[in-house]
Motif scaffolding. Structure first.
Motif, short mmCIF file in Angstrom:
data_model
loop_
_atom_site.label_atom_id
_atom_site.label_comp_id
_atom_site.label_asym_id
_atom_site.label_seq_id
_atom_site.Cartn_x
_atom_site.Cartn_y
_atom_site.Cartn_z
N TYR A 41 71.47 76.19 23.56
CA TYR A 41 71.89 74.96 22.89
C TYR A 41 70.65 74.29 22.31
O TYR A 41 69.71 73.99 23.04
N THR A 42 70.66 74.07 21.00
CA THR A 42 69.48 73.57 20.30
C THR A 42 69.66 72.13 19.82
O THR A 42 70.78 71.60 19.83
N GLY A 52 72.11 58.72 17.16
CA GLY A 52 71.07 58.56 18.17
C GLY A 52 71.40 59.18 19.52
O GLY A 52 70.54 59.29 20.39
N ASP A 53 72.65 59.60 19.71
CA ASP A 53 73.07 60.23 20.97
C ASP A 53 72.63 61.68 21.08
O ASP A 53 72.74 62.29 22.15
N ALA A 54 72.15 62.26 19.98
CA ALA A 54 71.85 63.69 19.97
C ALA A 54 70.84 64.10 21.04
O ALA A 54 70.96 65.18 21.64
N THR A 55 69.86 63.25 21.33
CA THR A 55 68.86 63.59 22.33
C THR A 55 69.48 63.74 23.71
O THR A 55 69.17 64.68 24.45
N GLU A 56 70.38 62.82 24.08
CA GLU A 56 71.04 62.91 25.38
C GLU A 56 72.02 64.08 25.43
O GLU A 56 72.17 64.72 26.47
N VAL A 57 72.68 64.38 24.33
CA VAL A 57 73.58 65.53 24.27
C VAL A 57 72.78 66.81 24.46
O VAL A 57 73.16 67.70 25.23
N LEU A 58 71.65 66.91 23.77
CA LEU A 58 70.79 68.09 23.90
C LEU A 58 70.37 68.29 25.35
O LEU A 58 70.47 69.40 25.88
N ALA A 59 69.93 67.23 26.01
CA ALA A 59 69.49 67.34 27.40
C ALA A 59 70.64 67.76 28.30
O ALA A 59 70.49 68.66 29.14
N ALA A 60 71.81 67.15 28.15
CA ALA A 60 72.96 67.46 29.01
C ALA A 60 73.40 68.91 28.83
O ALA A 60 73.73 69.60 29.80
N CYS A 61 73.40 69.38 27.60
CA CYS A 61 73.93 70.72 27.30
C CYS A 61 72.96 71.84 27.65
O CYS A 61 73.28 73.01 27.45
N ASP A 83 72.29 72.09 30.78
CA ASP A 83 72.77 72.30 32.14
C ASP A 83 73.55 73.60 32.27
O ASP A 83 74.48 73.85 31.48
N PRO A 84 73.19 74.45 33.22
CA PRO A 84 73.90 75.74 33.38
C PRO A 84 75.41 75.58 33.64
O PRO A 84 76.18 76.44 33.22
N GLU A 85 75.81 74.52 34.32
CA GLU A 85 77.24 74.34 34.60
C GLU A 85 78.01 73.97 33.34
O GLU A 85 79.13 74.44 33.13
N ILE A 86 77.46 73.15 32.47
CA ILE A 86 78.12 72.84 31.20
C ILE A 86 78.22 74.11 30.37
O ILE A 86 79.27 74.42 29.79
N GLN A 87 77.16 74.89 30.34
CA GLN A 87 77.20 76.15 29.59
C GLN A 87 78.17 77.14 30.21
O GLN A 87 78.81 77.91 29.50
N ARG A 88 78.30 77.12 31.52
CA ARG A 88 79.20 78.06 32.21
C ARG A 88 80.66 77.78 31.91
O ARG A 88 81.45 78.70 31.71
#
Length: 184
Positions: free
Chosen positions: A49-50, A25-34, A36-41
């Protein structure tokens, strides 16, 4: 630790944070967080991120990491308030392990990630028996460097072109925390 039968992944608790195993059930929050341009950077999350990446992370990668001797944890505030981020110990070898983390934008600058990193490093030393925990941080990532230092890690030097990020070699600052370091 790799190759040995392990029990269930524990939940770790600090003064203000809880590190717990990931749940589907955490996948939705992980998707939203990832997104973020800084996490991707600064991290190795796929770009773009899909939803499939998020689902694989919580239901596939996290359990496999535990099976392989490491541990990936969801970080949440003890008082509630949504996902703080991810905290992980990659499968260790020879008495040391590498950790990595990311923080959701809404929780940056609150000291929660530094606390979670300290909890993870303490667990890695005490329960997992590691004598050394390392972090490899891009020299320009000042936020992550502050987190490491607040969690009792010491910068040991810059390793040139040690990290391949999005196909390009880059420098890292090697941080480490030893089992006997002060502040544990």
């Amino acid at each position: 630790m790799t190759g040995t039968r392990r029990g269930a992944q524990p939940t770790l608790t600090g003064r203000r944070v809880r590190l717990r195993p990931w749940r589907p059930g955490d996948a939705t929050e992980v998707l939203a967080a990832c997104q973020d341009p800084e996490i991707q950077r600064w991290t190795q999350v796929p770009v773009p991120y899909t939803a499939e990446h998020a689902q694989d992370f919580v239901a596939g990668i996290a359990p496999r990491t535990w099976d392989d001797g490491g541990a990936l944890f969801a970080v949440e505030p003890l008082g509630g308030g949504g996902l703080v981020g991810s905290m992980g110990l990659f499968p260790p070898a020879d008495g040391f392990g590498e950790v990595g983390y990311w923080t959701a934008p809404a929780h940056r600058g609150q000291g929660l990630t530094a606390e979670a990193l300290g909890v993870l490093a303490g667990w890695a030393s005490d329960a997992a028996g590691l004598h050394r925990v390392e972090l490899h941080i891009d020299p320009a990532n000042s936020g992550s460097r502050r987190v490491a230092e607040a969690a009792g890690f010491t910068a040991e030097g810059t390793i040139r072109q040690r990290f391949l990020h999005r196909g390009r070699p880059g420098d890292v600052v090697l941080y480490a925390r030893l089992a006997g370091d002060p502040g544990r």
